[in-house]
Each structure stands twice: as structure tokens, then as C-alpha cells.
Design a protein around this motif. Structure first.
Motif, PDB file in Angstrom:
ATOM      1  N   VAL A 153      41.064  46.927  35.962  1.00 59.24           N
ATOM      2  CA  VAL A 153      41.352  47.126  34.551  1.00 59.24           C
ATOM      3  C   VAL A 153      40.788  45.926  33.802  1.00 59.24           C
ATOM      4  CG1 VAL A 153      43.127  47.440  32.804  1.00 59.24           C
ATOM      5  CG2 VAL A 153      43.464  48.400  35.084  1.00 59.24           C
ATOM      6  N   LEU A 154      40.000  46.196  32.759  1.00 63.23           N
ATOM      7  CA  LEU A 154      39.401  45.130  31.971  1.00 63.23           C
ATOM      8  C   LEU A 154      40.202  44.909  30.696  1.00 63.23           C
ATOM      9  CD1 LEU A 154      35.629  46.143  32.276  1.00 63.23           C
ATOM     10  CD2 LEU A 154      36.868  44.438  33.611  1.00 63.23           C
ATOM     11  N   PRO A 167      47.232  41.098  34.837  1.00 63.92           N
ATOM     12  CA  PRO A 167      46.533  40.020  34.133  1.00 63.92           C
ATOM     13  C   PRO A 167      45.055  40.354  33.967  1.00 63.92           C
ATOM     14  CG  PRO A 167      47.890  39.163  35.911  1.00 63.92           C
ATOM     15  CD  PRO A 167      47.871  40.643  36.078  1.00 63.92           C
ATOM     16  N   SER A 168      44.445  39.738  32.968  1.00 67.95           N
ATOM     17  CA  SER A 168      43.028  39.999  32.704  1.00 67.95           C
ATOM     18  C   SER A 168      42.145  39.524  33.849  1.00 67.95           C
ATOM     19  CB  SER A 168      42.595  39.297  31.410  1.00 67.95           C
ATOM     20  OG  SER A 168      43.317  39.772  30.304  1.00 67.95           O
ATOM     21  N   ILE A 200      41.478  42.385  40.922  1.00 68.56           N
ATOM     22  CA  ILE A 200      41.488  41.548  39.722  1.00 68.56           C
ATOM     23  C   ILE A 200      40.216  40.710  39.685  1.00 68.56           C
ATOM     24  CG2 ILE A 200      42.864  39.771  40.915  1.00 68.56           C
ATOM     25  CD1 ILE A 200      44.144  39.122  38.200  1.00 68.56           C
ATOM     26  N   PRO A 201      39.449  40.761  38.592  1.00 64.71           N
ATOM     27  CA  PRO A 201      38.237  39.927  38.503  1.00 64.71           C
ATOM     28  C   PRO A 201      38.589  38.459  38.718  1.00 64.71           C
ATOM     29  CG  PRO A 201      38.271  41.550  36.734  1.00 64.71           C
ATOM     30  CD  PRO A 201      39.613  41.618  37.400  1.00 64.71           C
ATOM     31  N   THR A 202      37.841  37.809  39.597  1.00 66.44           N
ATOM     32  CA  THR A 202      38.162  36.448  40.018  1.00 66.44           C
ATOM     33  C   THR A 202      36.980  35.527  39.748  1.00 66.44           C
ATOM     34  OG1 THR A 202      39.641  37.283  41.737  1.00 66.44           O
ATOM     35  CG2 THR A 202      38.885  35.022  41.967  1.00 66.44           C
ATOM     36  N   TYR A 203      37.271  34.380  39.158  1.00 69.71           N
ATOM     37  CA  TYR A 203      36.255  33.382  38.831  1.00 69.71           C
ATOM     38  C   TYR A 203      36.619  32.064  39.502  1.00 69.71           C
ATOM     39  CZ  TYR A 203      34.865  36.803  35.343  1.00 69.71           C
ATOM     40  OH  TYR A 203      34.448  37.953  34.731  1.00 69.71           O
ATOM     41  N   MET A 204      35.594  31.294  39.881  1.00 73.40           N
ATOM     42  CA  MET A 204      35.807  30.089  40.672  1.00 73.40           C
ATOM     43  C   MET A 204      34.934  28.947  40.166  1.00 73.40           C
ATOM     44  SD  MET A 204      35.612  31.926  44.431  1.00 73.40           S
ATOM     45  CE  MET A 204      36.364  33.529  44.720  1.00 73.40           C
ATOM     46  N   ILE A 205      35.399  27.741  40.380  1.00 70.58           N
ATOM     47  CA  ILE A 205      34.601  26.539  40.147  1.00 70.58           C
ATOM     48  C   ILE A 205      34.991  25.506  41.197  1.00 70.58           C
ATOM     49  CG2 ILE A 205      36.224  25.501  38.515  1.00 70.58           C
ATOM     50  CD1 ILE A 205      32.347  25.325  38.362  1.00 70.58           C
TER      51      ILE A 205
END
Length: 646
Positions: free
Chosen positions: A114-115, A154-155, A310-315
């Protein structure tokens, strides 16, 4: 007894699926298979997309390991605020994800996403050490999502550093890594400047574990200038205190990621609880780590389900590469001047690129991909030395690790490791986390925004007493002993950062999401003597599976409140004297500001970009919420994902 990995029973999908960069115009999906695939068709809702070379990137990691990154870019590709099932079908193997046990929520037949371009809630955190004794908060996050309606998710999930610990590996985990390398036929590589000629000579027998800091890791080679500096000759380059099993080869890095993201290989490795050849102390350590890893792998099925939905972003932060990575210019001089340490760092950076960075925003790596392909897809069984070194050189010079997301509020993710402001007065002093040019680029990106979410691995506004201890250690020449890197450690970086907050055209609402420190807290920050001060919120959630030493943190918390509390005049003697900082109370407890328990942060946002609720969902399922100054939450106000206070 030699406990082998069952190669014959390898599943087709070794790891994943993990949703990466997804918005209304992009769909990105990562996974690894044990065999090459034929023609792939992606189904998004009712739409079928045959994937060609422009939308599918394949890299051969080993004889039985292929990494795939699906990246479909198209205007208005996906609708917002709707449940979107997705499926990946191979022309020969069929539905790739159908056979994965317990991959879907609430009786669904396929995973879905879900976006929410308008961010109402997000999850964030850092620091996930498999053999730490704390509970894995990502398992708790999955449990929470399983109890939440899909449209209320969550987004996105932001991982702000130390997703893996390359420098801190438990003995049983290193043993498992050796089995994975053998079973998947991961490539070998030659070494220069090392005690071993190539990675084939590395032993994973238990008797060889916990010895790398003595027998394998590189040491400095530069001569002493005077007899007084004789002690400094030939000291270890890597400054981690837990480097006994520090990973060195690219194959080890690949195996680590596969074991951290998925249960599949764990289910096929029989790791003995009792082994021979270890000292009594290391035998006890092995058994303790074995027990913690047993709990870790038991939750990996749930972690896989979470990351598939869930879209996941990393650094990166330092442990994704090595402890104290680029902390001082002197550290850089030693580490990059030695051929073997440069290779070790480069291998970790290649691993980060493959398993984390590519999925954040794939288009930023267009120039790097040909070198990745040349090294890995043409490997045979041994990596080409020249191609390997050339790729490492490219990645060490790469300056596009940072990125931003076109959400509302806009999310800006900072690279605080590779664009450092090196000390000019003393190369052994901590470098600024970002140099002047990088900070000015950040300021330019923020101009005329009314709200923003900044992801900084290290807190911009930390616990002042701990920063004072770090400053004192730096004065005594021991910056590396206390991990003395914080935003206020370098005068130039500190001044430039604070000027961004006081700039008249930067946002009114700043939310800073951080990790790194192994404890959690929330501060409300404003500018002194300014009627229209921006509202700044420092929100720190750390770690997913890590904690600060339990007996030490309460003392830091108590004395920090006494010495640097809201009304303390000592604040006027610090670099952040222009700022007013008030700590939020965890669950209303007036005695403390810091929370020392593994967890994932959950932040809900108001329409103006200010945080409505700030909570930590702990690994044991309990929850801590940070009350704003001057407000008391009643029990029924404590947030859940099912009731986000819209």
C-alpha cells in the motif's frame, strides 16, 4: 563431526522478496534465487508486465546464487492508498513466491503493498546485531502489521544504519557463513598484503574462530618517527573492540546478508552447540552466541514477511563497513594506505551496494552497474583482481549514496560517512560528519520547503553529557576509544549545520530520524531569542536488536539531566547554545529521558509535518511513548498502528 549444509534441498528463492523503492511511479523488488530464471512476468494488481533488461537487473553471486532487482519505472504506475497485490512468475518455475511459508498476511494469496505518499505513519530504526541478547524488534513490527488493516500500514520503513555488523560476528554465525560459501559456490579472491594468499585458505573450523584480530586483520606499516612513538608502529588498523571474527572476503559479506535477511539457509545448517578446539572462555562465548542466534533465526520468517509488505529504505553507518569507518583523517590514512584493509573495506562496500544501496534509488547507480556486472557475472570461480580493485576504487570515490523521497513531508536521507569534513588542526581529531559542500547541498535542497523529514544515522542533537565525555577523550587523544563522532564534534560542521536550522527559508517543521547510539529518546528543539523559530524534533530509535550497557545508561541519563537540563546555564557553554532543547518523557516518567530496550520507532504525523505521536515498539511487544513537554497522555491515548490519531 563436519555439519554440512544440505545442498540438495536448496529452495529456489534463497532470500526475499523485499520491497524497496516504491511510489506511484516506481516499483522495486529484491530477491535472490539458487538457480537462474527464464522469462519473468510481474503482476501488479490486474496488470501484467513482462520484464526486460531495462526493468530487471541480474547478478550472479555464486554458482548457486543469483540476485535479481526488479525495477519498473512508469508515470502513474501504481495507485495511492489502495491494496496492490503483486506476483512474480517465471515461464519455467511458475509463481516464485507461492511456496514460501507464511509469506502473506490475513489469508492473502500473494504479498501486497500500500502506497501512502502523504506520510501519516512510518517505522524507523537501526542497529541489528544477530547475536545480541535483546529481542529482534523487526519481529514485533511484523506482529503489529499482522494485526493491522492493510490500508492502515505505515508508509515505509527506514533503516538508518548498522543493518549488518561486518566487524562483530558471532562464532556460530561465522561457522554458518563458511558453510554457505561452500554450498552456494561463492567466489574466491586473491589477497595482497595479507597473511593468506587467497580466501580459499580461510579456515572456518571452530578452533580457528575468534582469532582474526591476531592472525588475519592488517596492521599499520608506517615507521615511527621517534623512539617515543615506537608503540604506535604495527598497531591494528581496524579499531573495533569486537574484531575477533571480522569479515574480510566478498563471499563472506554475501553469505552474511543472505543469513541476516532470510531463514532459508539457516533451516539447512546444523550448527553444533558444543565444539572442540576453543579455549574455555571462547567455548562459553560460543554457547551464549549459539543461544542468541537460535532466537534470531526463529524470527526470520516474520522479518521476511514484514519486508515483503512495506517499502524499505536503507543507509549505511559504520558497522555496515567496519567500526569507526572514516572517523578521523588519521584512520583513513592508515586504512586506505594498506592493500588488505582497503580490500576489506571495499568488499563491505560492494556488499552494501548489492544488498542495500541499489534498492534505494536504482537509477543513481547506472554508472556503477557495468563494473558490478563485469566483476561478478564474468567471475568463473575466482574474482578478477584488477576488476575487483577497479570497482572498489569507483565505490570509494562515489558520492551519490544519499537520496531523497518525494513524499509529503519530503524525506532527505543523509550520507554521513563518505563526505567528511576532515580536521585541519589535527588528523587524529574526529572529522565532521558532512563537509561544507555537502551541508550546503543539503541547505539548498531544503530551501522553500515548509516541512521535511531528515534521516541522519547519528543524532544531530544528542545526549550532551555523552558528547562531553567524547570531547574529553578526544582532547586526551583517545577519540577512537569512545567512538567520538557526533555532529557537534567538529566546529565547522556544527556551525554549518546549526545555520541551516536558523536560515529563514528552510522548513518550519524539521523531523530528524536517527539511530546509532543503542538507546532511544526524543527532543523538542527551538531557536533561542527568535519569535518565529522552526520546530525541530530529534527522534532517535536504536537499536532493532542491540542495547547500550544496561548499568551505565541510567547514570548518563541522570547526570545529563542535572548538568544539561532545560534550565541549566551550562548549555550556554556548548556549540548548540543558540538552541533550546527539551527532552520528552518516556511514558510520562519524569525521572528519565532515555530508553534502553531494543525497538522500532513508530512516528505519526500531523498535516503540517509535526510529529503527533512518537513511540518505540519493543522487541518483546511492549511500547514506550514519548510525551511532549507540558503534556500528559492518558492511557487510552497511547498510540497503536490501528489508531493513528487522524
Amino acid at each position: 563431526m563436519d555439519h554440512q549444509l544440505n545442498i540438495a534441498s536448496l529452495p529456489l528463492v534463497l532470500a526475499g522478496p523485499i520491497l524497496r523503492h516504491c511510489d506511484t511511479h516506481h516499483f522495486t523488488l529484491w530477491f535472490v534465487t539458487s538457480a537462474p530464471l527464464a522469462e519473468l512476468t510481474l503482476t501488479l494488481g490486474k496488470r501484467h508486465i513482462v520484464l526486460g533488461s531495462d526493468s530487471l537487473h541480474r547478478i550472479q553471486l555464486g554458482a548457486k546464487a543469483w540476485q535479481y532487482l526488479v525495477q519498473v519505472n512508469e508515470t502513474d504506475l501504481l495507485p495511492a492508498d489502495q491494496v496492490i497485490p503483486y506476483r512474480l512468475t517465471d515461464s519455467e518455475q511458475g509463481d516464485l513466491f507461492r511456496g514460501i511459508e507464511a509469506l502473506c498476511y490475513q489469508g492473502a494469496q500473494t504479498p501486497n503493498l500500500v502506497l501512502h505518499p502523504e506520510i501519516h505513519t512510518l517505522m524507523h530504526g537501526s542497529c541489528r546485531n544477530p547475536h545480541h541478547h535483546s529481542a529482534d524488534a523487526l519481529v514485533a513490527a511484523d506482529t503489529r502489521l499482522s494485526q493491522t488493516a492493510a490500508l492502515e500500514r505505515p508508509s515505509l520503513l527506514i533503516m538508518s544504519g548498522d543493518q549488518v555488523y561486518v566487524d562483530d560476528i558471532g562464532g556460530p554465525l561465522l561457522y554458518a557463513i563458511g558453510k554457505v560459501i561452500q554450498a552456494l559456490g561463492l567466489p574466491t579472491e586473491g589477497f595482497e598484503g595479507a597473511a593468506l594468499n587467497n580466501s580459499n585458505q580461510i579456515s572456518y573450523h571452530p578452533a580457528a574462530l575468534y582469532q582474526r584480530h591476531k592472525r588475519l586483520l592488517p596492521r599499520t606499516e608506517y615507521p615511527a618517527k621517534t623512539p617515543l612513538w615506537h608503540w604506535y608502529i604495527n598497531h591494528p588498523i581496524f579499531t573495533t573492540a569486537m574484531g575477533e571474527n571480522h569479515l574480510v572476503s566478498l563471499s563472506e559479506i554475501i553469505a552474511l546478508y543472505l543469513l541476516v535477511w532470510s531463514p532459508e539457509l539457516w533451516d539447512r545448517i546444523d550448527i553444533p552447540r558444543n565444539v572442540s578446539g576453543l579455549s574455555r572462555a571462547n567455548q562459553a562465548r560460543w554457547q551464549q552466541e549459539w543461544q542468541h542466534l537460535l532466537a534470531f533465526k526463529a524470527g526470520l520468517g516474520q522479518v521476511r514477511r514484514l519486508l515483503a509488505h512495506i517499502p524499505t529504505y536503507m543507509i549505511f553507518d559504520d558497522h555496515d563497513i567496519t567500526d569507526d569507518w572514516n572517523l578521523t583523517a588519521k584512520w583513513e590514512e592508515a586504512a586506505y594506505g594498506h592493500r588488505f584493509s582497503r580490500r576489506i573495506i571495499g568488499n563491505a562496500l560492494i556488499g552494501y551496494t548489492l544488498f542495500q544501496a541499489l534498492g534505494n534509488q536504482p537509477q543513481r547507480f547506472t554508472a556503477v552497474r557495468p563494473q558490478l556486472d563485469a566483476l561478478l557475472n564474468d567471475q568463473g570461480h575466482a574474482l578478477d583482481k584488477q576488476k575487483h580493485n577497479d570497482l572498489i576504487d569507483t565505490l570509494l570515490q562515489f558520492e551519490q549514496w544519499h537520496y531523497s523521497l518525494n513524499t509529503s513531508p519530503k524525506i532527505v536521507v543523509l550520507d554521513t560517512r563518505t563526505r567528511r569534513w576532515r580536521s585541519e588542526s589535527n588528523l587524529a581529531k574526529p572529522s565532521g560528519l558532512m563537509d561544507w559542500e555537502a551541508l550546503m547541498d543539503l541547505q539548498q535542497e531544503l530551501i522553500n520547503l515548509d516541512k521535511v523529514i531528515i534521516v541522519s544515522p547519528a543524532p544531530m542533537f544528542g545526549v550532551k553529557l555523552i558528547e562531553t565525555v567524547q570531547r574529553t577523550a578526544t582532547f586526551l587523544g583517545a577519540s577512537l576509544m569512545v567512538d567520538a563522532e557526533n555532529w557537534m564534534a567538529h566546529p565547522g560542521a556544527a556551525g554549518s549545520l546549526l545555520s541551516i536550522f536558523t536560515h529563514r527559508k528552510t522548513p518550519q517543521e524539521f523531523v530528524i530520524l536517527s539511530g546509532d547510539v543503542h538507546y532511544s529518546f526524543a527532543y523538542d528543539v527551538s531557536v533561542r531569542f527568535r519569535s518565529q523559530s522552526p520546530n525541530i524534533y530529534q527522534i532517535t530509535a536504536s537499536g532493532f536488536k542491540n542495547q547500550f550497557p544496561e548499568k551505565l545508561l541510567p547514570w548518563f541519563d541522570k547526570f545529563n539531566g542535572w548538568l544539561y537540563g532545560y534550565f541549566s546555564p551550562l548549555n550556554l557553554l556548548t556549540k548548540r547554545k543558540r538552541m533550546l532543547i527539551r527532552g520528552r518523557r518516556p511514558n510520562g516518567d519524569i525521572r528519565k529521558r532515555l530508553v534502553n530496550q531494543s525497538g522500532v520507532g513508530i512516528v505519526s504525523f500531523a498535516a503540517n509535518g509535526a510529529p503527533q505521536r512518537i513511540c518505540i515498539l519493543h522487541g518483546d511487544g511492549s511500547q514506550t511513548c514519548f510525551e511532549p513537554p507540558g503534556h500528559t497522555f492518558s492511557r487510552h491515548e497511547l498510540p497503536t498502528l490501528a489508531n493513528r490519531g487522524k
